[in-house]
Scaffold this motif. Sequence first.
Motif, PDB file in Angstrom:
ATOM      1  N   GLN A 296      11.514   2.079  -4.969  1.00  0.00           N
ATOM      2  CA  GLN A 296      12.282   3.000  -6.128  1.00  0.00           C
ATOM      3  C   GLN A 296      11.446   3.492  -7.094  1.00  0.00           C
ATOM      4  OE1 GLN A 296      15.421   0.281  -7.413  1.00  0.00           O
ATOM      5  NE2 GLN A 296      14.370  -0.832  -8.865  1.00  0.00           N
ATOM      6  N   MET A 297      10.261   2.717  -7.246  1.00  0.00           N
ATOM      7  CA  MET A 297       9.638   3.105  -8.430  1.00  0.00           C
ATOM      8  C   MET A 297       8.432   4.083  -8.211  1.00  0.00           C
ATOM      9  SD  MET A 297      10.205   1.151 -11.325  1.00  0.00           S
ATOM     10  CE  MET A 297       8.592   0.738 -12.032  1.00  0.00           C
ATOM     11  N   ILE A 298       8.529   4.483  -6.673  1.00  0.00           N
ATOM     12  CA  ILE A 298       7.367   5.374  -6.360  1.00  0.00           C
ATOM     13  C   ILE A 298       7.722   7.078  -6.833  1.00  0.00           C
ATOM     14  CG2 ILE A 298       6.280   6.506  -4.339  1.00  0.00           C
ATOM     15  CD1 ILE A 298       6.896   4.197  -2.587  1.00  0.00           C
ATOM     16  N   PRO A 299       7.132   7.515  -7.457  1.00  0.00           N
ATOM     17  CA  PRO A 299       7.420   8.876  -8.007  1.00  0.00           C
ATOM     18  C   PRO A 299       7.671   9.960  -6.851  1.00  0.00           C
ATOM     19  CG  PRO A 299       5.540   8.375  -9.280  1.00  0.00           C
ATOM     20  CD  PRO A 299       5.688   7.265  -8.031  1.00  0.00           C
ATOM     21  N   VAL A 300       8.943  10.466  -6.763  1.00  0.00           N
ATOM     22  CA  VAL A 300       9.186  11.487  -5.619  1.00  0.00           C
ATOM     23  C   VAL A 300       9.548  12.894  -6.415  1.00  0.00           C
ATOM     24  CG1 VAL A 300      10.997  12.090  -3.801  1.00  0.00           C
ATOM     25  CG2 VAL A 300      10.444   9.622  -4.313  1.00  0.00           C
ATOM     26  N   VAL A 301       8.699  13.659  -5.839  1.00  0.00           N
ATOM     27  CA  VAL A 301       8.755  15.321  -6.185  1.00  0.00           C
ATOM     28  C   VAL A 301       9.645  15.905  -4.934  1.00  0.00           C
ATOM     29  CG1 VAL A 301       7.318  17.216  -7.051  1.00  0.00           C
ATOM     30  CG2 VAL A 301       6.899  14.959  -7.689  1.00  0.00           C
ATOM     31  N   VAL A 302      10.689  16.643  -5.247  1.00  0.00           N
ATOM     32  CA  VAL A 302      11.129  17.485  -4.365  1.00  0.00           C
ATOM     33  C   VAL A 302      10.456  19.020  -4.219  1.00  0.00           C
ATOM     34  CG1 VAL A 302      13.304  18.603  -3.630  1.00  0.00           C
ATOM     35  CG2 VAL A 302      13.500  16.429  -3.961  1.00  0.00           C
ATOM     36  N   LEU A 303       9.862  19.268  -3.157  1.00  0.00           N
ATOM     37  CA  LEU A 303       9.101  20.449  -2.965  1.00  0.00           C
ATOM     38  C   LEU A 303       9.705  21.242  -1.911  1.00  0.00           C
ATOM     39  CD1 LEU A 303       6.760  22.157  -4.280  1.00  0.00           C
ATOM     40  CD2 LEU A 303       5.280  21.038  -2.482  1.00  0.00           C
ATOM     41  N   THR A 304      10.666  22.129  -2.555  1.00  0.00           N
ATOM     42  CA  THR A 304      11.558  22.717  -1.164  1.00  0.00           C
ATOM     43  C   THR A 304      11.716  24.240  -1.570  1.00  0.00           C
ATOM     44  OG1 THR A 304      13.764  22.309  -0.345  1.00  0.00           O
ATOM     45  CG2 THR A 304      13.624  22.147  -2.719  1.00  0.00           C
ATOM     46  N   SER A 305      12.500  24.900  -0.603  1.00  0.00           N
ATOM     47  CA  SER A 305      12.745  26.289  -0.754  1.00  0.00           C
ATOM     48  C   SER A 305      14.078  26.384  -1.035  1.00  0.00           C
ATOM     49  CB  SER A 305      12.625  27.078   0.608  1.00  0.00           C
ATOM     50  OG  SER A 305      13.199  26.203   1.446  1.00  0.00           O
ATOM     51  N   SER A 306      14.955  25.219  -1.181  1.00  0.00           N
ATOM     52  CA  SER A 306      16.442  25.118  -1.589  1.00  0.00           C
ATOM     53  C   SER A 306      16.427  25.415  -3.299  1.00  0.00           C
ATOM     54  CB  SER A 306      16.923  24.071  -1.362  1.00  0.00           C
ATOM     55  OG  SER A 306      18.155  24.119  -1.613  1.00  0.00           O
ATOM     56  N   ALA A 307      16.963  26.451  -3.824  1.00  0.00           N
ATOM     57  CA  ALA A 307      17.303  26.694  -5.061  1.00  0.00           C
ATOM     58  C   ALA A 307      18.844  26.248  -5.274  1.00  0.00           C
ATOM     59  CB  ALA A 307      16.954  28.000  -5.578  1.00  0.00           C
ATOM     60  N   GLU A 308      19.490  25.733  -4.411  1.00  0.00           N
ATOM     61  CA  GLU A 308      20.879  25.628  -4.378  1.00  0.00           C
ATOM     62  C   GLU A 308      21.144  24.499  -5.489  1.00  0.00           C
ATOM     63  OE1 GLU A 308      23.340  25.850  -1.732  1.00  0.00           O
ATOM     64  OE2 GLU A 308      22.144  27.333  -0.349  1.00  0.00           O
ATOM     65  N   ASP A 309      22.063  24.750  -6.490  1.00  0.00           N
ATOM     66  CA  ASP A 309      22.501  23.911  -7.491  1.00  0.00           C
ATOM     67  C   ASP A 309      22.867  22.504  -7.160  1.00  0.00           C
ATOM     68  OD1 ASP A 309      21.963  25.709  -9.394  1.00  0.00           O
ATOM     69  OD2 ASP A 309      24.179  26.385  -9.680  1.00  0.00           O
TER      70      ASP A 309
ATOM     71  N   TYR B 112      -0.687  16.751 -12.402  1.00  0.00           N
ATOM     72  CA  TYR B 112      -0.088  16.025 -13.477  1.00  0.00           C
ATOM     73  C   TYR B 112       0.369  14.499 -12.491  1.00  0.00           C
ATOM     74  CZ  TYR B 112       4.009  13.876 -15.698  1.00  0.00           C
ATOM     75  OH  TYR B 112       4.801  12.944 -16.557  1.00  0.00           O
ATOM     76  N   TRP B 113       0.742  14.572 -11.274  1.00  0.00           N
ATOM     77  CA  TRP B 113       1.145  13.448 -10.797  1.00  0.00           C
ATOM     78  C   TRP B 113       0.054  12.490 -10.170  1.00  0.00           C
ATOM     79  CZ3 TRP B 113       5.803  11.587 -11.492  1.00  0.00           C
ATOM     80  CH2 TRP B 113       6.716  12.273 -12.040  1.00  0.00           C
ATOM     81  N   VAL B 114      -1.183  13.158  -9.996  1.00  0.00           N
ATOM     82  CA  VAL B 114      -2.090  12.200  -9.520  1.00  0.00           C
ATOM     83  C   VAL B 114      -3.123  11.735 -10.800  1.00  0.00           C
ATOM     84  CG1 VAL B 114      -3.972  12.180  -7.840  1.00  0.00           C
ATOM     85  CG2 VAL B 114      -1.787  13.185  -7.177  1.00  0.00           C
TER      86      VAL B 114
ATOM     87  N   ASN C 230       0.864  -1.247   0.067  1.00  0.00           N
ATOM     88  CA  ASN C 230       0.033   0.029  -0.142  1.00  0.00           C
ATOM     89  C   ASN C 230       0.999   1.326   0.077  1.00  0.00           C
ATOM     90  OD1 ASN C 230      -2.446   1.575   0.097  1.00  0.00           O
ATOM     91  ND2 ASN C 230      -2.232   1.623   2.387  1.00  0.00           N
ATOM     92  N   GLN C 231       1.479   1.552  -1.111  1.00  0.00           N
ATOM     93  CA  GLN C 231       2.278   2.682  -1.494  1.00  0.00           C
ATOM     94  C   GLN C 231       1.673   4.017  -1.953  1.00  0.00           C
ATOM     95  OE1 GLN C 231       4.626   2.871   0.381  1.00  0.00           O
ATOM     96  NE2 GLN C 231       6.061   0.739   0.735  1.00  0.00           N
ATOM     97  N   PRO C 232       2.368   5.058  -1.865  1.00  0.00           N
ATOM     98  CA  PRO C 232       1.558   6.364  -2.563  1.00  0.00           C
ATOM     99  C   PRO C 232       1.660   6.491  -4.015  1.00  0.00           C
ATOM    100  CG  PRO C 232       3.730   6.821  -1.506  1.00  0.00           C
ATOM    101  CD  PRO C 232       3.568   5.496  -1.145  1.00  0.00           C
ATOM    102  N   LYS C 233       0.715   7.105  -4.403  1.00  0.00           N
ATOM    103  CA  LYS C 233       0.651   7.478  -5.769  1.00  0.00           C
ATOM    104  C   LYS C 233       2.084   8.392  -6.121  1.00  0.00           C
ATOM    105  CE  LYS C 233      -1.353   8.388  -9.933  1.00  0.00           C
ATOM    106  NZ  LYS C 233      -1.524   7.133 -10.779  1.00  0.00           N
ATOM    107  N   VAL C 234       2.275   9.429  -5.004  1.00  0.00           N
ATOM    108  CA  VAL C 234       3.414  10.108  -5.263  1.00  0.00           C
ATOM    109  C   VAL C 234       3.744  10.593  -3.974  1.00  0.00           C
ATOM    110  CG1 VAL C 234       2.115  12.385  -5.448  1.00  0.00           C
ATOM    111  CG2 VAL C 234       4.137  12.303  -6.457  1.00  0.00           C
TER     112      VAL C 234
END
Length: 159
Positions: free
Chosen positions: A102-115, A149-151, A72-76
């Motif tokens: 490893q196949m679960i989509p991961v979206v980083v949603l962060t305040s860090s704009a560091e390269d 998009y992701w859902v 029972n893993q998340p959609k994203v």
Amino acid sequence: MTDQPIDQPTEPFSQQPTFIVLVEDNPTDAELTIRALRRGRISNQIQLLEDGAEALDFLFCQGNYAHRSMTNQPKVILLDLKLPRISGLEVLRQLKSDPRTQMIPVVVLTSSAEDQDMIESYQLGVNSYIVKPVDFEQFNEAVKQLGFYWVLFNQSPLL
């Protein structure tokens, strides 16, 4: 602040997962993200996890979440990088190095704009990297589009 927690599988393993995991330690950002998803008519359950250790316990069904099933893993997963206890990058590293997650989509949603954060995230296998807009309306729109998009649109293999 958390929508209903995910305790039991709500559907057979053969169907796509329907919930979202939000890993965010900032209560204001978590609330804004959840509200933006709801305004975008994303009605999926959202499991809010407040630090990296809790996220790993939830996703690997250990500790307080040992009763969960790995089927029972998340959609994203929406993942902040700057988290207490275990960083978002370490969470990402463990998720993408384990065949069960490893196949679960991961979206980083962060305040860090560091390269360096962006480069390392992509090297670890993140699916998308989004810097949180400072402007409320831009943030709202970014999260709404992210949810669409992701859902709704993204197709992924059965986990």
